[in-house]
Design a protein around this motif. Structure first.
Motif, mmCIF file in Angstrom:
data_model
loop_
_atom_site.group_PDB
_atom_site.id
_atom_site.type_symbol
_atom_site.label_atom_id
_atom_site.label_comp_id
_atom_site.label_asym_id
_atom_site.label_seq_id
_atom_site.Cartn_x
_atom_site.Cartn_y
_atom_site.Cartn_z
ATOM 1 N N ASP A 347 0.972 -1.097 0.254
ATOM 2 C CA ASP A 347 -0.204 -0.054 0.212
ATOM 3 C C ASP A 347 0.610 1.389 -0.442
ATOM 4 O O ASP A 347 0.528 1.770 -0.728
ATOM 5 C CB ASP A 347 -1.094 -0.130 1.470
ATOM 6 N N TYR A 348 2.015 0.952 0.616
ATOM 7 C CA TYR A 348 3.086 2.872 0.252
ATOM 8 C C TYR A 348 4.124 2.046 0.636
ATOM 9 O O TYR A 348 4.815 0.507 0.680
ATOM 10 C CB TYR A 348 2.995 3.135 1.868
ATOM 11 N N VAL A 349 5.066 3.097 0.119
ATOM 12 C CA VAL A 349 6.957 2.330 0.876
ATOM 13 C C VAL A 349 7.115 3.812 1.836
ATOM 14 O O VAL A 349 7.372 4.841 1.057
ATOM 15 C CB VAL A 349 7.738 2.261 -0.833
ATOM 16 N N TRP A 350 8.212 3.426 2.539
ATOM 17 C CA TRP A 350 9.348 4.283 2.542
ATOM 18 C C TRP A 350 9.953 5.152 1.795
ATOM 19 O O TRP A 350 10.281 4.369 1.183
ATOM 20 C CB TRP A 350 10.312 3.676 3.880
ATOM 21 N N GLU A 351 9.578 6.426 1.895
ATOM 22 C CA GLU A 351 10.475 7.526 0.441
ATOM 23 C C GLU A 351 12.048 7.951 1.612
ATOM 24 O O GLU A 351 12.438 9.150 1.727
ATOM 25 C CB GLU A 351 9.864 8.391 0.408
ATOM 26 N N ILE A 352 12.851 6.547 1.527
ATOM 27 C CA ILE A 352 13.737 7.130 1.524
ATOM 28 C C ILE A 352 15.203 8.324 0.976
ATOM 29 O O ILE A 352 15.659 8.402 1.967
ATOM 30 C CB ILE A 352 14.718 4.934 1.583
ATOM 31 N N GLY A 353 14.975 7.184 -0.521
ATOM 32 C CA GLY A 353 15.191 8.581 -1.406
ATOM 33 C C GLY A 353 15.544 9.973 -0.748
ATOM 34 O O GLY A 353 16.092 10.732 -0.198
ATOM 35 N N TRP A 354 14.200 10.629 -0.411
ATOM 36 C CA TRP A 354 13.513 11.802 0.070
ATOM 37 C C TRP A 354 14.409 12.380 1.868
ATOM 38 O O TRP A 354 14.829 13.465 2.126
ATOM 39 C CB TRP A 354 12.151 12.184 0.347
ATOM 40 N N THR A 355 14.153 10.956 2.394
ATOM 41 C CA THR A 355 14.978 11.221 4.074
ATOM 42 C C THR A 355 16.160 11.838 3.665
ATOM 43 O O THR A 355 16.319 12.433 4.620
ATOM 44 C CB THR A 355 14.683 9.604 4.989
ATOM 45 N N GLN A 356 17.076 10.799 2.688
ATOM 46 C CA GLN A 356 18.613 11.460 3.315
ATOM 47 C C GLN A 356 19.611 12.479 1.985
ATOM 48 O O GLN A 356 19.588 13.147 2.414
ATOM 49 C CB GLN A 356 19.201 9.249 2.191
ATOM 50 N N ASP A 357 18.397 12.608 0.846
ATOM 51 C CA ASP A 357 18.127 14.347 -0.030
ATOM 52 C C ASP A 357 17.263 15.572 1.322
ATOM 53 O O ASP A 357 18.403 16.041 1.419
ATOM 54 C CB ASP A 357 17.375 14.355 -1.338
ATOM 55 N N THR A 358 17.123 14.861 2.036
ATOM 56 C CA THR A 358 16.611 16.235 2.616
ATOM 57 C C THR A 358 17.621 16.511 4.494
ATOM 58 O O THR A 358 17.713 17.273 4.254
ATOM 59 C CB THR A 358 15.167 16.042 3.441
ATOM 60 N N LEU A 359 18.144 14.780 4.591
ATOM 61 C CA LEU A 359 18.586 15.068 5.923
ATOM 62 C C LEU A 359 20.171 15.652 5.485
ATOM 63 O O LEU A 359 20.958 16.274 5.977
ATOM 64 C CB LEU A 359 18.614 14.133 6.469
ATOM 65 N N ALA A 360 20.311 15.195 4.292
ATOM 66 C CA ALA A 360 21.920 16.043 4.020
ATOM 67 C C ALA A 360 22.313 17.007 3.732
ATOM 68 O O ALA A 360 23.454 17.420 4.218
ATOM 69 C CB ALA A 360 21.995 15.149 2.720
#
Length: 570
Positions: A347-360
């Protein structure tokens, strides 16, 4: 062959816990035991009923259907037991029951005769529509609160403080790090051994069931972190269970052992475990761990993909409305596409790419962010491409907390935390926050320590906690945030660090604008596309609360350093 046995050996069973393990044989008849151990020469049972005496151990019989079976007339509810298995090399090893419903308290390793029954009173909370708000609070149940002497809170004890906290802070869901029994505290539950046994740390099945019931009574849906990719390597658990590799395919990247997802009985074991947490423990959904690792870093990746398709299709059919969330986002994974079109069916997927880019971006020095600005904006991806969850999870709080990783002094970190939380809430998708992030905990997450609640005595961190609570309440009342129907950029200015975008749902259009730089910006021009004025609704930092006119489709905003807000376009 019986249909339930055939399903187990075909790798399609979702209720193998009813077939294998230990079950009452009837009044006065003791207990029945059924075991899958194809490499074993002999299997015996030892337990409290015979004083753990090897010479009077009960013998199990290898049946023609490939399972070992036996009955112990004197066995009673609550007694401890283990299998004594002679492997193909002739050596004997004591093993816990893979299908047991309970273990003895750590550091003990024996299985316990148990029946997972509880008088649930509150209704399930499955079936939330995709256009409903989802605000998830993730936590490690064994450390969120501890007694003064380090003892764990049981499920009912934890409920007394956790439920009011979630309600006060307007969360709709709670997600627990894995609570299937695990031997090593430092694994946080990600190296499990008891896939049908809630950990004794919180009181076993009864403790967890009481916690779930209390959460449901308060309107909080329950998600469980499920780990079907790897397991604890401990020699007296699942590893080389019957004297040869049985559940495992080899070592994992984490010092554990990978499950053999090419083995049909192993697949049945895992499918049944997932169903157990939904059917028996009454969880409302599962977050499935390390999917990308199984697909791209383990042998037989295509068989792992088929397993996940079987998992999601089977659970959705048996438990309508359950929420299934995939960890590990990869462009070719198609995690949220339906299985009929080749996707994995989550149903959903963790948006790990967004998390990593945003925290960087927020961790970089203020003067060196322009190169990362494109990544920050690009991590939003095409609108509607996936059903995502914007996760600021436990992974981002170890070995350093999110607050510590942000650049700047304490005041600048607090300001950036407000922007980060605003960006998480406004980016299309659902939101997940790990315990302690809501008040900017400086300490990294460790399994043996509570969140640093003492930080709430500090005015800045207390204000951040209040801000997080107000932001959650705000999100619940604005469909454009929790279920946007369209998204459009209005500004991407790397030189100033200003970004802005509009979100629309029905007749509501919201503009979110952030100044991530340390310089004030006067009269910054944005083009929301229509409307006559912008009304400020929510602020991160200083925002002019007067309505701002829109002329010829353009809006001019004065933006303070490290500030942002949400405006309603009218």
């Amino acid at each position: 062959m019986r249909p339930d046995v055939e399903e187990f050996f075909c790798g399609i069973s979702f209720d193998a816990y009813r077939l294998l393990g230990s079950h009452p044989a009837g009044p006065g008849r003791g207990w029945l035991f059924t075991l899958w151990a194809p490499h074993a020469r002999r299997v015996q049972l030892l337990g409290d009923w015979n004083g753990w005496d090897l010479y009077s151990a009960a013998e199990l019989t290898f049946c023609e259907d490939g399972l070992w079976r036996g009955r112990v007339p004197q066995a009673q509810l609550g007694q401890l037991y283990k299998y004594n298995i002679q492997g193909p090399d002739g050596s004997w090893q004591l093993r816990a029951d893979p299908f047991t419903f309970a273990f003895e308290a750590l550091p003990g390793t024996a299985s316990r005769l148990a029946e997972p029954n509880y008088p649930f009173a509150a209704p399930l909370l499955r079936g939330a529509r995709r256009d409903a708000p989802v605000l998830i609070y993730e936590l490690h149940a064994a450390s969120w609160h501890r007694h003064w002497d380090g003892r764990y809170y049981t499920g009912p004890e934890l409920a007394k403080s956790l439920v009011p906290y979630l309600v006060e802070h307007h969360y709709t869901h709670v997600e627990f790090l894995p609570l299937a029994e695990y031997p090593f505290d430092g694994s946080w539950g990600y190296q499990g051994c008891g896939y049908f046994a809630p950990t004794q740390r919180i009181g076993g099945f009864a403790g967890f069931a009481a916690l779930v019931d209390a959460l449901h009574a308060a309107g909080i849906a329950v998600l469980m972190d499920f780990v079907p990719v790897h397991f604890a390597p401990d020699a007296d658990r699942l590893a080389c269970f019957d004297g040869a590799p049985l559940f495992e395919s080899g070592p994992s990247d984490w010092g554990s052992l990978n499950f053999d997802l090419a083995s049909p009985p192993v697949r049945s074991f895992l499918l049944s475990s997932a169903a157990f947490w939904l059917q028996v423990c009454r969880c409302d959904g599962l977050r499935v761990d390390a999917i990308g690792n199984a697909l791209y870093h383990c042998p037989n990746g295509w068989q792992a993909a088929e397993f996940f398709k079987t998992l999601t299709a089977g659970l959705h059919a048996r438990f309508p409305g359950c929420m299934l969330v995939a960890e590990d986002s990869a462009g070719s994974m198609n995690a949220t596409s339906d299985t009929a079109s080749g996707g994995l069916g989550f149903d959903y997927v963790w948006e790990i790419g967004w998390t990593q880019d945003t925290l960087a971006y927020f961790a970089a020095p203020f003067g060196g962010r322009s190169a990362l600005f494109r990544q920050l904006c690009g991590s939003f991806g095409p609108f509607g491409a996936v059903q995502g969850i914007n996760a600021l999870s436990h992974d981002e709080n170890h070995p350093a907390s999110i607050f510590t990783r942000l650049y700047g002094n304490v005041e600048e970190k607090l300001a950036q935390m407000r922007l980060l939380l605003l960006l998480q809430a406004a980016r299309p998708g659902k939101s997940l926050l790990f315990a302690g992030v809501e008040f900017g905990q400086p300490d990294a997450f460790t399994d043996g320590r509570e969140p640093n609640w003492a930080m709430l005595a500090d005015a800045g961190h207390r204000a951040l906690a209040d801000y997080s609570k107000a932001l959650n309440a705000f999100c619940l009342t604005h469909p454009a945030l929790y279920a946007p129907q369209s998204f459009a950029w209005t500004a991407q200015d790397a030189s100033t660090g200003v970004l802005g975008f509009t979100l629309q749902a029905g007749c509501e259009t919201l503009l979110c604008t952030l100044n991530t730089g340390t310089q004030a910006v006067q009269g910054f021009g944005l083009k929301p596309g229509w409307g006559s004025c912008a009304l400020p609704l929510f602020a991160a930092g200083w925002v002019d609360h007067a309505p701002r006119p829109i002329a010829n489709g353009w809006l001019a905003l004065d933006l303070a350093p490290l500030s942002g807000g949400i405006w309603q376009i009218e």
